[in-house]
Design a protein around this motif. Structure first.
Motif, PDB file in Angstrom:
ATOM      1  N   TYR A  19      83.151 -51.266  47.166  1.00 27.26           N
ATOM      2  CA  TYR A  19      81.963 -49.870  47.918  1.00 27.26           C
ATOM      3  C   TYR A  19      81.157 -49.631  46.399  1.00 27.26           C
ATOM      4  N   PHE A  20      81.249 -50.565  45.716  1.00 27.20           N
ATOM      5  CA  PHE A  20      79.937 -50.336  44.508  1.00 27.20           C
ATOM      6  C   PHE A  20      78.721 -50.425  45.574  1.00 27.20           C
ATOM      7  N   ASP A  21      78.015 -51.532  46.048  1.00 28.97           N
ATOM      8  CA  ASP A  21      77.145 -51.161  46.511  1.00 28.97           C
ATOM      9  C   ASP A  21      76.850 -49.874  47.701  1.00 28.97           C
ATOM     10  N   ALA A  22      77.616 -49.780  48.010  1.00 31.23           N
ATOM     11  CA  ALA A  22      76.876 -48.539  49.238  1.00 31.23           C
ATOM     12  C   ALA A  22      77.469 -46.757  48.810  1.00 31.23           C
ATOM     13  N   VAL A  23      78.007 -46.793  48.132  1.00 35.54           N
ATOM     14  CA  VAL A  23      77.603 -45.228  46.827  1.00 35.54           C
ATOM     15  C   VAL A  23      76.590 -45.172  46.408  1.00 35.54           C
ATOM     16  N   ALA A  24      76.282 -46.975  45.857  1.00 39.00           N
ATOM     17  CA  ALA A  24      74.933 -46.687  44.629  1.00 39.00           C
ATOM     18  C   ALA A  24      73.865 -46.762  45.320  1.00 39.00           C
ATOM     19  N   SER A  25      74.575 -47.155  47.394  1.00 35.48           N
ATOM     20  CA  SER A  25      72.638 -46.697  47.468  1.00 35.48           C
ATOM     21  C   SER A  25      72.782 -45.734  48.650  1.00 35.48           C
ATOM     22  N   ALA A  26      73.755 -45.114  48.575  1.00 36.41           N
ATOM     23  CA  ALA A  26      74.228 -43.757  49.226  1.00 36.41           C
ATOM     24  C   ALA A  26      74.279 -44.188  50.773  1.00 36.41           C
ATOM     25  N   ARG A  27      75.072 -45.343  51.173  1.00 34.16           N
ATOM     26  CA  ARG A  27      75.235 -45.916  52.377  1.00 34.16           C
ATOM     27  C   ARG A  27      76.749 -45.209  52.578  1.00 34.16           C
ATOM     28  N   LYS A  28      77.853 -45.511  52.053  1.00 35.11           N
ATOM     29  CA  LYS A  28      78.808 -44.940  51.854  1.00 35.11           C
ATOM     30  C   LYS A  28      79.051 -42.827  51.616  1.00 35.11           C
ATOM     31  N   THR A  29      79.000 -42.084  52.036  1.00 39.81           N
ATOM     32  CA  THR A  29      78.958 -40.572  51.539  1.00 39.81           C
ATOM     33  C   THR A  29      80.288 -39.612  52.007  1.00 39.81           C
ATOM     34  N   LEU A  30      81.497 -40.487  52.696  1.00 41.44           N
ATOM     35  CA  LEU A  30      82.892 -39.661  53.079  1.00 41.44           C
ATOM     36  C   LEU A  30      84.204 -41.543  52.740  1.00 41.44           C
ATOM     37  N   THR A  31      84.587 -40.503  52.294  1.00 41.87           N
ATOM     38  CA  THR A  31      86.317 -40.984  52.289  1.00 41.87           C
ATOM     39  C   THR A  31      87.394 -40.619  52.119  1.00 41.87           C
ATOM     40  N   VAL A  32      88.339 -41.194  53.657  1.00 39.17           N
ATOM     41  CA  VAL A  32      89.233 -40.534  53.158  1.00 39.17           C
ATOM     42  C   VAL A  32      90.585 -40.892  52.626  1.00 39.17           C
ATOM     43  N   ARG A  33      91.732 -39.282  52.054  1.00 39.24           N
ATOM     44  CA  ARG A  33      92.741 -39.475  50.998  1.00 39.24           C
ATOM     45  C   ARG A  33      94.052 -39.059  51.522  1.00 39.24           C
ATOM     46  N   TRP A  34      95.026 -40.176  50.757  1.00 40.31           N
ATOM     47  CA  TRP A  34      95.716 -39.007  51.360  1.00 40.31           C
ATOM     48  C   TRP A  34      97.017 -38.975  50.060  1.00 40.31           C
TER      49      TRP A  34
ATOM     50  N   THR B 183      81.305 -31.493  40.722  1.00 45.19           N
ATOM     51  CA  THR B 183      81.441 -33.012  39.949  1.00 45.19           C
ATOM     52  C   THR B 183      82.698 -33.584  39.673  1.00 45.19           C
ATOM     53  N   ALA B 184      82.237 -35.032  39.854  1.00 50.65           N
ATOM     54  CA  ALA B 184      83.175 -36.265  39.927  1.00 50.65           C
ATOM     55  C   ALA B 184      82.223 -37.372  39.277  1.00 50.65           C
ATOM     56  N   LEU B 185      83.011 -38.670  38.778  1.00 51.05           N
ATOM     57  CA  LEU B 185      82.826 -39.354  38.641  1.00 51.05           C
ATOM     58  C   LEU B 185      83.625 -40.335  39.578  1.00 51.05           C
ATOM     59  N   ALA B 186      82.390 -41.474  40.154  1.00 55.28           N
ATOM     60  CA  ALA B 186      83.394 -42.465  41.251  1.00 55.28           C
ATOM     61  C   ALA B 186      83.526 -43.606  40.050  1.00 55.28           C
ATOM     62  N   TYR B 187      84.671 -43.866  40.358  1.00 55.09           N
ATOM     63  CA  TYR B 187      84.848 -45.160  39.534  1.00 55.09           C
ATOM     64  C   TYR B 187      85.299 -45.899  40.091  1.00 55.09           C
ATOM     65  N   PHE B 188      85.385 -47.623  39.935  1.00 51.68           N
ATOM     66  CA  PHE B 188      85.263 -48.392  40.832  1.00 51.68           C
ATOM     67  C   PHE B 188      86.110 -49.371  40.156  1.00 51.68           C
ATOM     68  N   GLU B 189      87.208 -49.737  40.799  1.00 53.46           N
ATOM     69  CA  GLU B 189      88.680 -50.519  40.002  1.00 53.46           C
ATOM     70  C   GLU B 189      88.672 -51.623  40.026  1.00 53.46           C
ATOM     71  N   HIS B 190      89.200 -52.185  39.087  1.00 56.97           N
ATOM     72  CA  HIS B 190      88.639 -53.377  38.937  1.00 56.97           C
ATOM     73  C   HIS B 190      87.387 -54.601  38.443  1.00 56.97           C
ATOM     74  N   ALA B 191      86.062 -53.355  38.137  1.00 59.84           N
ATOM     75  CA  ALA B 191      85.537 -53.439  37.964  1.00 59.84           C
ATOM     76  C   ALA B 191      84.528 -53.093  36.797  1.00 59.84           C
ATOM     77  N   ASP B 192      83.540 -53.536  36.823  1.00 57.26           N
ATOM     78  CA  ASP B 192      83.070 -54.194  35.467  1.00 57.26           C
ATOM     79  C   ASP B 192      81.551 -53.253  35.455  1.00 57.26           C
ATOM     80  N   ARG B 193      81.731 -52.680  36.416  1.00 62.09           N
ATOM     81  CA  ARG B 193      80.293 -51.649  36.852  1.00 62.09           C
ATOM     82  C   ARG B 193      80.794 -50.585  36.475  1.00 62.09           C
ATOM     83  N   THR B 194      79.630 -49.828  36.448  1.00 56.13           N
ATOM     84  CA  THR B 194      79.620 -48.693  35.886  1.00 56.13           C
ATOM     85  C   THR B 194      80.217 -46.953  36.608  1.00 56.13           C
TER      86      THR B 194
END
Length: 115
Positions: A19-34, A42-53
């Motif tokens: 989901y990195f590219d979708a979040v970084a480009s603002a195409r993804k702005t919603l998520t569902v969590r349980w 404020t928060a940090l979007a953290y991308f699991e198993h990625a070498d990305r920032t």
């Protein structure tokens, strides 16, 4: 991991690396969590198993819904047919989620401020 005494803990909004590219480009702005605890702010979007920032985000709303009452409109899907796939993906992510689960629909935007 050591911490400096005067630094604030960072709140994380975790995503799969795909989901990195979708979040970084603002195409993804919603998520569902349980069974997670998110609040606005404020928060940090953290991308699991990625070498990305990480990416700074502002969580703008957290709305609780019953899983069975989610709609395409609530999830900002273009068609109702996407709803079944979305719920199926949620069940894959949260295999222990009960049929009558209450989930949080979390909306966010990229933050202009680094946190």
């Amino acid at each position: 991991m050591s911490r400096v005494a005067d630094t604030a803990a960072q709140r994380l909004l975790r995503f799969h690396e795909r989901y990195f590219d979708a979040v970084a480009s603002a195409r993804k702005t919603l998520t569902v969590r349980w069974n997670e605890s998110h609040t606005t702010g404020t928060a940090l979007a953290y991308f699991e198993h990625a070498d990305r920032t990480t990416l700074p985000v502002d969580i703008t709303s957290v709305e609780t819904h019953r899983l069975s009452e989610l709609t395409a409109q609530t999830l900002r899907l273009k068609t109702d047919s996407g709803l079944l796939g979305y719920v199926s993906n949620l069940r894959d992510r949260y295999p222990g989620m009960p049929e009558d689960a209450q989930v949080d629909v979390v909306t966010f935007r990229l933050s202009a401020v680094n946190i």
